[in-house]
Design a protein around this motif. Sequence first.
Motif, PDB file in Angstrom:
ATOM      1  N   THR A   4      32.893 -21.508 -21.962  1.00  0.00           N
ATOM      2  CA  THR A   4      31.901 -22.132 -22.846  1.00  0.00           C
ATOM      3  C   THR A   4      31.156 -23.181 -22.036  1.00  0.00           C
ATOM      4  O   THR A   4      31.766 -24.075 -21.445  1.00  0.00           O
ATOM      5  CB  THR A   4      32.578 -22.801 -24.060  1.00  0.00           C
ATOM      6  N   PHE A   5      29.816 -23.024 -21.983  1.00  0.00           N
ATOM      7  CA  PHE A   5      28.994 -23.982 -21.255  1.00  0.00           C
ATOM      8  C   PHE A   5      28.444 -25.029 -22.231  1.00  0.00           C
ATOM      9  O   PHE A   5      27.839 -24.683 -23.250  1.00  0.00           O
ATOM     10  CB  PHE A   5      27.819 -23.279 -20.555  1.00  0.00           C
ATOM     11  N   GLN A   6      28.665 -26.305 -21.889  1.00  0.00           N
ATOM     12  CA  GLN A   6      28.049 -27.393 -22.659  1.00  0.00           C
ATOM     13  C   GLN A   6      26.755 -27.757 -21.947  1.00  0.00           C
ATOM     14  O   GLN A   6      26.767 -28.214 -20.798  1.00  0.00           O
ATOM     15  CB  GLN A   6      28.999 -28.605 -22.714  1.00  0.00           C
ATOM     16  N   VAL A   7      25.621 -27.546 -22.631  1.00  0.00           N
ATOM     17  CA  VAL A   7      24.314 -27.631 -21.961  1.00  0.00           C
ATOM     18  C   VAL A   7      23.327 -28.451 -22.780  1.00  0.00           C
ATOM     19  O   VAL A   7      23.490 -28.637 -23.987  1.00  0.00           O
ATOM     20  CB  VAL A   7      23.724 -26.221 -21.735  1.00  0.00           C
ATOM     21  N   SER A   8      22.282 -28.939 -22.092  1.00  0.00           N
ATOM     22  CA  SER A   8      21.148 -29.556 -22.792  1.00  0.00           C
ATOM     23  C   SER A   8      20.277 -28.421 -23.335  1.00  0.00           C
ATOM     24  O   SER A   8      20.418 -27.250 -22.942  1.00  0.00           O
ATOM     25  CB  SER A   8      20.343 -30.421 -21.831  1.00  0.00           C
ATOM     26  N   THR A   9      19.353 -28.745 -24.208  1.00  0.00           N
ATOM     27  CA  THR A   9      18.465 -27.718 -24.761  1.00  0.00           C
ATOM     28  C   THR A   9      17.594 -27.102 -23.666  1.00  0.00           C
ATOM     29  O   THR A   9      17.283 -25.907 -23.694  1.00  0.00           O
ATOM     30  CB  THR A   9      17.574 -28.320 -25.858  1.00  0.00           C
ATOM     31  N   TYR A  10      17.195 -27.930 -22.698  1.00  0.00           N
ATOM     32  CA  TYR A  10      16.412 -27.396 -21.576  1.00  0.00           C
ATOM     33  C   TYR A  10      17.245 -26.359 -20.809  1.00  0.00           C
ATOM     34  O   TYR A  10      16.748 -25.275 -20.462  1.00  0.00           O
ATOM     35  CB  TYR A  10      16.008 -28.519 -20.620  1.00  0.00           C
TER      36      TYR A  10
END
Length: 781
Positions: free
Chosen positions: A612-618
């Motif tokens: 699971t990647f925790q990412v910004s919207t960009y």
Amino acid sequence: MPPTSLPPKDDIQDTWAFLEHGINGVMVKLEEGVDMKQYMALYTAVHNFCTSQKAVGTTGGLQAHRGGSLSLSEPIFSFADDRLALAHLLGEELYSLLGQYLTRHLGDVYATSETHSEEALLGFYIREWNRYTTAAKYINHLFKYLNRHWVKREIDEGKKNIYDVYTLHLVKWREDFFKSVQEKVMKAVLNLVEKQRNGETIEQSQIKSIVDSFVSLGLDENDSTKSTLEVYRLYFEKPFIDATRVYYENESRQFVSENSVVEYMKKAESRLEEEKARVGLYLHADIAKRLTETCLEVLVTAHSALLRDEFQALLDNDRQDDLARMYRLLSRIKDGLDPLRTRFEKHVRSAGLATVDKVAAEGENFDPKMYVDALLQVHSRYQTLVVAAFAGESEFVRSLDNACRDFVNRNSICKTSSSRSPELLARYTDSLLKKGSRATEEVELEDMLVQIMTVFKYIEDKDVFQKFYSKMLAKRLVHVSSVSDDAETSMISKLKEACGFEYTNKLQRMFQDIQISKDLNANYRDYQEKVLDDEDRRRLVDPHFQILGTGFWPLNPQSTEFIPPTEIVKTADRFQHFYFEKHNGRKLTWLWQLCKGEMKANYIKNTKVPYTFQVSTYQMGILLLYNESDSLDYADIQKATKLSNEILEPNMGLLIKARVLLARPEGSKPAPGVSFVLNQNFKHKKVKVNLNLQIKSEQKSEADDTHKTIEEDRKLLLQSSIVRIMKSRKQMKHVQLVQEVIQQVKARFPPKIPDIKKNIEALMEKDYIERLDNDELAYIA
């Protein structure tokens, strides 16, 4: 042979012979006892003599009345007047004879005292005093009638040197014996006291009896019923004080020459305690003040320069007990501590600056915790010293505060900018209140927040702390990364207590928005259940929305154009429809730069559980493009997302650094002409991989923007303060206006006078105020 029967009433010689024998028996043989029959005879003789009728009958006035007829024009009380006049005469003669007897008796006592010296003289003096004063009480009773009538009348008529019989005894003792012997008696007393000061054991009760005797001899010349301490002060207290001064001058001079300053302080403190105890043991309480002042003058004031010279060495070596001893001694003399407070302030300032220099030596990228801990370490160390060694005295606390304020705001780290301390303190506070904080327990975290407020108290640019703190609080709330709501609330309460409601008003409104958003999300979930079919629910993104009031949140608008992923756009549109149904007329502006999410990486081979990647919207927008293609050019990604190079490059850099994407050619940096492919063999220690990391350039840009905002806010604050003052005063001198502005805004930041003048000029240009003659300004309504 002593007379055996009462003498004739009106015969003074026989009466006195009878009385003298009896009085002498009381005076010299009292220990053998008093025969009551003889005692009553003496009392009667005094009474009879003072009321002798025969003596009255020999007066001319009485004969005249007996020989002629009574005329109504003559005084009808002339007989009584003549009788009283005679009683007056007889009382005076008897009083005089008693005084002569006491003088002769005391002459014999003095002659005997000449054969005694030193302690033997003291013993003799005390025995004779006790015997004499006891006898005086008996004799005073014998002459009770004389006291009640003749003595009382004489005193009422203002006659001098007339006393009741007991007081007459004391006066005679003082004049005829005491003044002749007091010098030798005091010499013996002082020798005894010196022996005690030298460590010998003495008979303290002797000195106590001498003191009581000297006190009893103090008689008010205007009122014999009252006593004074004049005799005691002149003949005991003065020589005692003089001898004390000489003794301690000699002792302290010799002790200082042979011992260290610390040992001398111990000796001086011990001597002061001894003298204090001496007052309670055998001296009169009246001497306490002068004795203490003398001892302090000789033992402390005379050597104060020597003591103060040792202060720095004791500070350097952290000799807490000796510093406390020095404080106790010097605090008892006038202005004794002033030089110490100045040196202490200078020492603390130097210690603080030196500690900060060690942190600065670590380079630019030191941890804010390191810096704050260094400040707290110095403060804690010297605060403990102030409490333990200086009794928490307010002036030493002020010196500590002055020193701390100085090295907190003006140190080697603050050279580049005076706002560094509040900024670093805000960053440290952020690290404590963010999830993953070093504080493991709630109590520990609360203690750390209290320590932060200790440093905050000394920060001069409190507006700088407020700006950075509010931005970081906004991020914690938006990203739901606060360690706990209770901790956040506690910190805001502390800031409110320190700076007032206005300082924390926006912070509290931010909290309110978050609470309202929680309720809004619950309502939105209910709404989705009603409007979505099963197919939509399966493909549903699990969103969480926060509605943030524009006026309260310190958030910047998006700095780049951005095309969100289709999945996000659908969710956003659905929420907007729901929100506008509830709040018609409002406008929602999406802050994509603050949004984040989690994505499952289903493409990775050789893994049992998908990462699971925790990412910004960009980052989410970039990675979702790879659902359509395994390889994309930099230009393709930029065209699809519309992100500017300043935003796209660092975000691509994070994905490459984490090896989620691989650059082609390998090792290339994100730039036009470079291709990027998904890493099918991605590996990581954790199942949840955080890719949403802050970029250093963004952090610096944020800090720069914050400082610009601070400068603008200060300008507005100065102008509003100037207008407020002028509106209330209407007219005032330029210098006075500047001083009042400083007073009004110094709680937020220390204003510079050129800045105030510049803003006064700006308000003149805007026609808020105008300049008059004599350097005066006026408000324009």
